[in-house]
Design an enzyme around this catalytic site. Sequence first.
Site, PDB file in Angstrom:
ATOM      1  N   HIS A  95       0.838  -1.203   0.000  1.00 28.16           N
ATOM      2  CA  HIS A  95       0.000   0.000   0.000  1.00 28.16           C
ATOM      3  C   HIS A  95       0.870   1.248   0.000  1.00 28.16           C
ATOM      4  O   HIS A  95       1.948   1.280   0.614  1.00 28.16           O
ATOM      5  CB  HIS A  95      -0.936  -0.014   1.215  1.00 28.16           C
ATOM      6  CG  HIS A  95      -1.991   1.040   1.166  1.00 28.16           C
ATOM      7  ND1 HIS A  95      -1.770   2.346   1.527  1.00 28.16           N
ATOM      8  CD2 HIS A  95      -3.302   0.975   0.776  1.00 28.16           C
ATOM      9  CE1 HIS A  95      -2.884   3.046   1.383  1.00 28.16           C
ATOM     10  NE2 HIS A  95      -3.827   2.239   0.929  1.00 28.16           N
ATOM     11  N   GLU A 167      -3.521   1.940  -7.421  1.00 29.27           N
ATOM     12  CA  GLU A 167      -3.725   3.092  -6.539  1.00 29.27           C
ATOM     13  C   GLU A 167      -2.832   4.252  -6.986  1.00 29.27           C
ATOM     14  O   GLU A 167      -1.743   4.440  -6.440  1.00 29.27           O
ATOM     15  CB  GLU A 167      -3.396   2.722  -5.093  1.00 29.27           C
ATOM     16  CG  GLU A 167      -4.325   1.697  -4.496  1.00 29.27           C
ATOM     17  CD  GLU A 167      -4.093   1.555  -3.009  1.00 29.27           C
ATOM     18  OE1 GLU A 167      -5.047   1.751  -2.247  1.00 29.27           O
ATOM     19  OE2 GLU A 167      -2.960   1.269  -2.610  1.00 29.27           O
TER      20      GLU A 167
END
Length: 270
Positions: A95, A167
């Site tokens: 992430h 992302e």
Amino acid sequence: MRKPFIAANWKMHKTVAEAVKFVDAIKDKLPDPDKIEVGIAPQAFSLYSMKQAAGDSGLQIIAQNAAAEYSGPYTGELSLRGLKDLGVSYAMFGHIERRRLFGENNAAVNQKVKAALQMDVTPIICTDETMVQKEVNGEIHYVFQQLMSVLHGVSLDQIKRVVISYEPSWAVGIGQHANAALAEEGCRMIRRTIADNYTYEIADKIRILYGGSVNPDNIKEIMAKPDIDGVLIGRASLDVDNFLKMVNYAESEEQALAKATKKQVNDKQH
């Protein structure tokens, strides 16, 4: 046909009591798990209680992170072996916040991904828009360099079990606008990168999620894109009503109204 996957990343929000209350509020209102997969990634201390609360609802409880080592002197880390024993089927890796705030690099994420695959925990690999030009069969392709570094050493058989989340840094954060067309282009290029480095058949089966400012107002437009198979939702997933709107994005207004009416009748009877 790739099954849609709607996943929430709660980051460092909600206590155990709040998390369980949330699961109790949604577990009977989720879409058919054979048609749409739904998951929530809470803080590690809520995993067990949320698994218990979810029961046989089909709700996936996802680990936000895990170590590359299965056991040993690694104070503060989360064991994939322990997660597997708990019944956790998914874990997120790479992430953007793990990279920015905790200095995780491609090599570290790569080791975690391979460890998860060995333990039969499905990795959800987060990647951003870092790309390089590469010539493939006389054509110039844009390759997701970060993603391919993370997938180094992942075999043809293993890659089939991976979920990828796109992302882009421009869309991660509060108040940003999620551009569905740009999101689709990024996911399409990820699929092309997988096809170039593995096979087109494998690329066609891998689920690619989009993460970045997804909310009830834009989820339908995002999910309508052909290369977007799901979403990874941040802040907008913390509210029960908003989350239910998003996981049930495919319902018609008539179905949603019928469900709400039925609930009101049942509430009155009890």
